[in-house]
Design an enzyme around this catalytic site. Structure first.
Site, short mmCIF file in Angstrom:
data_model
loop_
_atom_site.label_atom_id
_atom_site.label_comp_id
_atom_site.label_asym_id
_atom_site.label_seq_id
_atom_site.Cartn_x
_atom_site.Cartn_y
_atom_site.Cartn_z
CB ALA A 1 -0.88 0.17 1.01
CG ASN B 1 2.71 -0.43 -5.53
OD1 ASN B 1 3.77 -0.12 -6.37
ND2 ASN B 1 2.85 -1.44 -5.07
CE1 TYR B 2 -4.11 -0.04 -5.31
CE2 TYR B 2 -2.25 -1.48 -4.21
CZ TYR B 2 -3.37 -1.31 -5.22
OH TYR B 2 -3.64 -2.22 -6.09
CG LEU B 3 -1.01 4.63 1.01
CD1 LEU B 3 -0.28 3.97 2.41
CD2 LEU B 3 -2.60 4.75 1.22
#
Length: 682
Positions: free
Chosen positions: A636, A639-641
């Site tokens: 996370a 790649n996501y935050l």
DNA sequence: TTATTTACTTAGTATCAACTCT
DNA sequence: AGAGTTGATACTAAGTAAATAA
């Protein structure tokens, strides 16, 4: 500028590099290491021996016990054998690789225990390799390459129930490799005696070299490191798209909710599928599914995502008397064969739609069949028609995905430029981090303010207590930093849970948890002990008061009462000395003993506080560890935050970014640092 | 259209290196 | 110093989605 390059698809003007570094040739086993067949040593041909070592090296891994792995390996290994070898070696059960295994374990151990200088030498050699092959020049900048080595040959390790596990992954040769670089650059030299498969100059792609891998017949690429400028740019754009979604997500949600009532089956399925991808209701009522592209059957493990969900993955629980609401239970293997298991309360309309989608279907049928070509609802326009078409049951129930995902993405593209299904995960993840950080660190700014107002610097008594006797607020700064970081990890974890980022429980988990528990118990004992000592010191102080209360003059009494100790509601009761009579010089002596006793109490108090803090920190660590047992935070974070959320938060709360991002991560997110002020909002 | 190919992001694990503790 | 932990990195598999071919 960025807009233009995006539209034209041109990604660079200049690209120069040295090509990949190739795996060194196979080194035969030393004379003392043997392979045994049926109990007898067998000298294998070079090719067969190499493949045997691939298996031998893995003997300790679980995959070598799996039937599929063993079968695939043995079949591929036999292809590498000479005719005689093939004739002799017919059963894997009769093969003994233990000497080979021991050899490689010992070699690894030897490397680990190498003397410091030799290790240093190895490190320098690696660094030299990195310098020579690990960088390229892109548009005038020297950029780091992510993977500059070709993948070594070995046995394929698929995840989950992969039908191809154990197959031989062939050695990559220069003749397999396509080089991509600018036409006028120094073209990389292939290794002596070899040539490249092709040299091309395609500036619409970012890869430097590529080859086709023999297991899945797919491409492998040599690509840039995430710290590179083009990668950073793409990362940034990804989050900008997600931020644009923030502006229209309400509208999109309103629309798909309206579509739940559409007379068109296809529209309703699309609306429910999108809901599965989007649904966000923390703390534990979210879905956040991946798209779920179609996969070729038998080529990979049987895993699914939203569009490829089958009836067997869904269970509906009608509202019970207990009043649980409409609950959907999803249970399937997702990416990397990680199990996704979730109970989620959904709107009644969603529930009814799902009931309808599942009606008269086999467990193996696709849930969203109207979005897939062969599905039985595929070409049907309205429910009414559907009811009459029930005899069209067994039309290719396996056909899944691609049609579904592409129609889903086409639909999303119409709602917002650049919107695809995966943007919802990025968006929901980043929004969740921002919100969780807000909730979990709400208290901190207020307490900083309070500290200013009531801090430790208030007037101290005149008991000549030295500065160090003052009860400091318990290492406020450091302690609150620990709390903040814990809070950050919690927020990070909320996202990891949302995205179902799991990991295997670390092998050492139980043991290290036990040692931590032991430490906690020991600390508890220390705290108890310190508490007793404090009480004793307090009694001592009180005793002095009991014995000679009258000896204290009024002025001293006032002083005493104004000491920080007395002010803290300590053992000297207020008014205790009120009636003391002045008694001149004697009071000095009393004062001295009180000072000593007070100082003792203060010391014990400090010690207790410190121990209590340490205990709290250990407990926090244990909590953190337990909560992290099966959750992987890294994915996370990477790649996501949106890193700007974290950077802004660090600035606002005075947390050094190094506490959140390590060196590599700071390099990766370099693009974000000059963008995010403390008031950045995702 | 539909299937296949291509290029890129996302993912977990094994291993390596650094650090902590005895 | 050596054992044990922990964190970082290397590695590469497994996804997504757009482009291209059939």
């Amino acid at each position: 500028m960025w807009e233009e390059t995006r539209k034209s698809g041109v990604k660079w003007q200049q690209l120069e590099h040295k090509g990949p570094y190739f795996t060194p040739a196979y080194e035969p086993l030393p004379d003392g290491v043997h392979f045994f067949y049926d109990g007898k040593p067998v000298q294998l041909s070079l090719a067969a021996e190499e493949v045997a070592t691939f298996y031998g090296k893995m003997l300790h891994l679980e995959c070598t016990t799996k039937e599929v792995f063993r079968r695939n390996f043995f079949s591929d290994w036999r292809k590498e054998m000479t005719a005689e070898e093939r004739k002799l070696i017919t059963h894997l059960d009769k093969c003994d690789f233990t000497e080979i295994h021991r050899h490689f374990m010992e070699r690894a151990e030897a490397r680990r225990t190498l003397p410091r200088e030799q290790k240093q030498k190895l490190k320098e050699e690696a660094e030299k390799l990195q310098q020579e092959f690990g960088y390229c020049v892109l548009d005038g900048h020297r950029e780091k390459i992510g993977n500059f080595k070709t993948e070594p040959p070995g046995l394929f390790r698929g995840r989950g129930d992969h039908p191809k596990m154990g197959m031989l992954k062939r050695r990559v040769m220069p003749e397999d490799v396509v080089i991509n670089c600018s036409r006028d650059s120094k073209i990389p030299e292939p290794p002596a005696g070899h040539r490249w498969r092709e040299v091309r100059s395609d500036n619409t792609v970012l890869w430097l070299a590529a080859w086709v891998e023999n297991i899945q017949n797919s491409f492998k690429y040599i690509v840039l490191n995430p710290s590179s400028k083009p990668k950073g740019e793409m990362d940034w754009q990804k989050y900008e798209v997600a931020r644009r979604l923030k502006g229209v997500v309400d509208k999109i949600r309103a629309q798909y909710q309206a579509d739940w009532k559409s007379p068109e089956m296809k529209k309703r399925q699309l609306a429910v599928a999108l809901y599965f991808i989007d649904k966000l209701a923390p703390p534990s009522n979210s879905l956040a599914l991946r798209t779920g592209n179609e996969k070729e059957e038998g080529e990979t493990a049987d895993t699914v995502g939203c569009c490829s969900l089958r009836v067997e993955h869904v269970r509906l629980h009608a509202p019970s008397a207990g009043g649980q609401g409409h609950v959907v239970e999803l249970d399937f293997l997702g990416k990397d064969s990680i199990r996704y298991k979730n109970h989620v309360t959904v709107e009644k309309l969603v529930f009814q739609n799902l009931e309808h989608f599942m009606e008269d279907k086999d467990p193996k049928d696709n849930l969203f069949d109207a979005l897939t070509p062969g599905g039985k609802h595929g070409s049907v326009q309205a429910d009414i028609v559907l009811e009459k078409e029930l005899n069209v049951l067994d039309l290719d129930p396996q056909a899944a995905g691609s049609e579904c995902t592409s129609s889903l993405n086409k639909h999303l593209q119409d709602l917002m430029e650049g919107l695809t299904a995966k943007v919802f995960r990025t968006y929901n993840a980043s929004v969740t981090l921002q919100e969780q950080l807000r909730v979990l660190t709400r208290g901190f700014q207020i307490s900083l303010f309070q500290k200013e107002m009531t801090g430790p610097g208030i007037a101290l008594g005149l008991l000549c207590l030295t500065q160090k006797d003052i009860v400091q607020p318990p290492q406020e700064a450091e302690d609150s930093l620990t709390c903040k970081i814990l809070a950050y990890n919690r927020a990070n974890r909320a996202v990891a849970v949302l995205c179902n980022h799991q990991r295997a429980v670390p092998k050492t988990f139980e043991k290290s948890m036990q040692t931590l528990q032991k430490k906690i118990e020991a600390k508890k004992a220390q705290v108890a002990e310190a508490r007793v000592e404090l009480q004793k010191a307090e009694t001592d102080l009180r005793m002095i008061g009991d014995h000679k209360p009258k000896s204290i003059d009024v002025a001293t009494c006032r002083q005493l009462k104004s000491t920080p100790y007395a002010l803290r509601g300590g053992v000297v009761p207020s008014g205790y000395f009120e009636n003391a009579t002045p008694c001149g010089s004697e009071s000095q002596h009393i004062l001295d003993s009180i000072r000593v006793a007070t100082s003792g109490v203060l010391q014990k108090q400090r010690r207790l506080l410190k121990l209590e803090e340490q205990l709290a920190r250990l407990r926090a660590k244990a909590t953190d560890k337990e909560e992290n047992k099966q959750v992987a935070l890294g994915t996370a974070k990477l790649n996501y935050l949106d890193p700007r959320i974290s950077i802004a938060w660090c600035k606002r709360f005075g947390v050094p970014v190094e506490k959140i991002y390590n060196k590599t991560q700071r390099e990766r997110f370099a693009w974000a640092f000059n963008q995010a002020g403390e008031d950045f909002e995702f």
